[in-house]
Write an enzyme that holds these catalytic residues in place. Structure first.
Site, short mmCIF file in Angstrom:
data_model
loop_
_atom_site.label_atom_id
_atom_site.label_comp_id
_atom_site.label_asym_id
_atom_site.label_seq_id
_atom_site.Cartn_x
_atom_site.Cartn_y
_atom_site.Cartn_z
N ASP A 1 0.81 -1.22 0.00
CA ASP A 1 0.00 0.00 0.00
C ASP A 1 0.84 1.27 0.00
O ASP A 1 0.64 2.17 0.83
CB ASP A 1 -0.93 0.01 1.21
CG ASP A 1 -1.68 -1.29 1.41
OD1 ASP A 1 -2.08 -1.89 0.40
OD2 ASP A 1 -1.86 -1.71 2.57
N GLU A 14 -11.24 0.70 -3.54
CA GLU A 14 -10.59 1.09 -2.28
C GLU A 14 -9.34 1.91 -2.62
O GLU A 14 -9.08 2.25 -3.75
CB GLU A 14 -10.23 -0.16 -1.46
CG GLU A 14 -9.35 -1.14 -2.22
CD GLU A 14 -9.15 -2.47 -1.51
OE1 GLU A 14 -9.31 -2.52 -0.27
OE2 GLU A 14 -8.82 -3.46 -2.19
#
Length: 523
Positions: free
Chosen positions: A15, A187
């Site tokens: 991420d 997301e």
């Protein structure tokens, strides 16, 4: 052009949120249940990186005691504005099942190394929050919204709300600005502004083999957002031959020369498809074509080599293979699950040794004494020298290969009915404990116990020595690939660690002393 071998950040660095401040690049990555929270890596040339900070080092900033495996820090966002670094993060306290208890916070600091502020609570509507600083001075938070209602799409879209630095809270209406594409599971949002357009970069497709990054744009930050033609920006889906799999979730930054770079997560799976190294960070070049960001390679798949701007090479001192524990504080490579390493260990109690103070079981989600570092290559060897004198069977200590409290191998010494010191292997696979896996090895009278593990792709082996010279095999080889996201229940998001552990289930706090720990990548 400088060349960067991917992944740029190896071993459990998912991420990525990348930012450039002058000549310095920083990438913040998720740390999940490992403390301290958020890993920030620093580079001046995009090729050589070092871990420079873990900002969430106080329980007032991050309390993960009791959090589930793969809970904790999800998808931090690092930005720089108004002379401050802004770090947004999620503390996920429950994530499996219908509900997600995810709380989003903001901390700031004048320098990447701190001091980092106490957290400002933002919201709990979903995860992957990101802060955008608009050129008119306003600031906006985006995060995905989780919809727990049966029959609805749980990935309910991307929410937008203004953040007031003066009031230190979110203000104004909450808007759902983007519902995602047919790829699903939208997301990981980030907003960028270029040539009058607001660009929304999101992750879609889940974080495994169908993962992808999607781009949409709008003239207004409020939308509507138009999806990029020939979306997605990047994906490894349908390309099992690629070395880098699961390409997707990431962020953009502009280089000084006007070129752009995309930092994104990826995996390097083993032959059986499992990823003991977890999700890593790779870099790709971005070229703007007709108002849209495209991979400079011209395709949609990740390349093994990123050709970046012509930056002067800047290497950092390498972390020594052996840590002799001679410094006042632990090296930045060391972490503990859910608690501060300093709460379960000491470098001062016996100078030159790391003393682990026995706490709860190795399967505890609260306070256990375990200090470990990432596995960053497929072939590694870890060795330690331990002194430990267990008084009864509830006390144990040794070396671990640790993915989570549900998935690990533990070469440990304990007391047995037939021996003062008995060495054996404990295995936990998907929460099912087996111990001892094979026979026990008697080490009565041995003061310095040398323990070793070797991981080679899908296989893990264990060894011990009485003198540190001649090592003996402990049992047979085992399946190392159980230490992976794909094999966790229901799944996982981290990566394997190797390190040291000590338990005292009676609560008397018996300690184990570790003289050194040696981690090396082997051919």
């Amino acid at each position: 052009m400088s060349k960067v071998e991917n992944p740029a950040l190896r071993g459990f660095n998912p991420d990525p949120s990348i930012v450039r401040v002058g000549d310095d690049y920083y990438i913040a990555t998720s740390t999940f249940e490992w403390f301290p929270g958020v890993q920030i890596s620093h580079s001046k040339d995009l090729a050589n990186w070092r871990v420079v900070a873990r900002p969430l080092e106080r329980y007032s900033q991050l309390d993960m005691r009791g959090n589930p495996n793969s809970g904790g820090i999800w998808a931090p966002c690092l930005t720089y504005a108004d002379g401050l670094f802004h770090l947004i993060y999620t503390n996920s306290r429950r994530w499996a099942g219908s509900f997600k208890d995810v709380h989003n916070y903001l901390v700031t600091a004048p320098s990447i190394t701190g001091p980092w502020s106490e957290p400002i609570y933002l919201n709990s509507s979903g995860f992957d929050p990101s802060l955008f600083h608009d050129d008119d001075g306003r600031k906006w938070l985006v995060n995905m919204v989780w919809d727990h209602r049966p029959g609805n799409n749980p990935f309910g879209g991307i929410l937008l709300q203004e953040y007031s630095p003066k009031e230190k809270k979110l203000v104004g209406p909450v808007e759902n600005i983007f519902r995602g594409t047919a790829l699903g599971l939208v997301e990981g949002p980030h907003i960028y502004k270029r040539d009058g357009y607001y660009y929304l970069l999101t992750a879609e497709g889940g974080t495994f083999i169908t993962h992808a990054a999607t781009v949409a744009r709008s003239r207004s930050i409020h939308g509507p957002y138009e999806v990029m033609p020939n979306n997605p920006l990047i994906s490894s889906a349908s390309h099992p031959e690629l070395r880098l799999q699961s390409a997707g979730h990431g962020s953009f930054v502009e280089n000084k020369d006007g070129s752009w770079v995309f930092a994104h997560l990826c995996r390097r799976p083993l032959k059986n498809g499992r990823s003991t190294l977890g999700r890593e960070t790779a870099l790709q070049g971005i070229t703007w074509v007709e108002g849209w960001p495209r991979l400079t390679s011209g395709g949609q798949v990740p390349l093994d080599v990123y050709e970046g701007p012509n930056l002067a090479r800047h290497e950092w001192p390498k972390t020594p293979e052996r840590d002799d524990f001679d410094t006042p504080t632990l090296g930045i490579e060391w972490q503990s699950p859910r608690v501060r390493p300093a709460d379960v260990s000491s470098l001062a109690a016996r100078p030159g040794y790391l003393r682990l103070i026995g706490r709860e079981s190795i399967t505890s989600n609260f306070e256990q004494s375990l200090v470990a570092r990432r596995q960053q290559a497929k072939h590694v060897q870890a060795t330690t020298c331990m002194q430990f004198a267990p008084q009864h069977f509830q006390q144990m200590a040794g070396i671990v290969a640790f993915y989570s409290t549900d998935s690990f191998y533990y070469l440990y010494v304990s007391r047995a009915d037939h021996a003062e010191k008995a060495l054996s292997v404990m295995k936990c696979e998907r929460g099912n404990l087996t111990f001892p896996v094979e026979k026990e090895y008697v080490l009565d009278g041995v003061e310095n116990i040398f323990l070793r593990l070797e991981i080679k792709d899908e296989r893990i082996s264990f060894f011990y020595s009485r003198d540190g010279v001649t090592y003996h095999t402990v049992g047979w080889e085992h399946d190392a690939s159980i230490l992976s996201d794909e094999h966790a229940i229901p799944c996982g998001f981290t990566g394997n660690f190797v390190g040291m552990a000590c338990q005292d289930l009676a609560g008397t706090r018996l300690h184990a002393d570790f003289d050194w720990f040696d981690y090396r990548e082997i051919g």
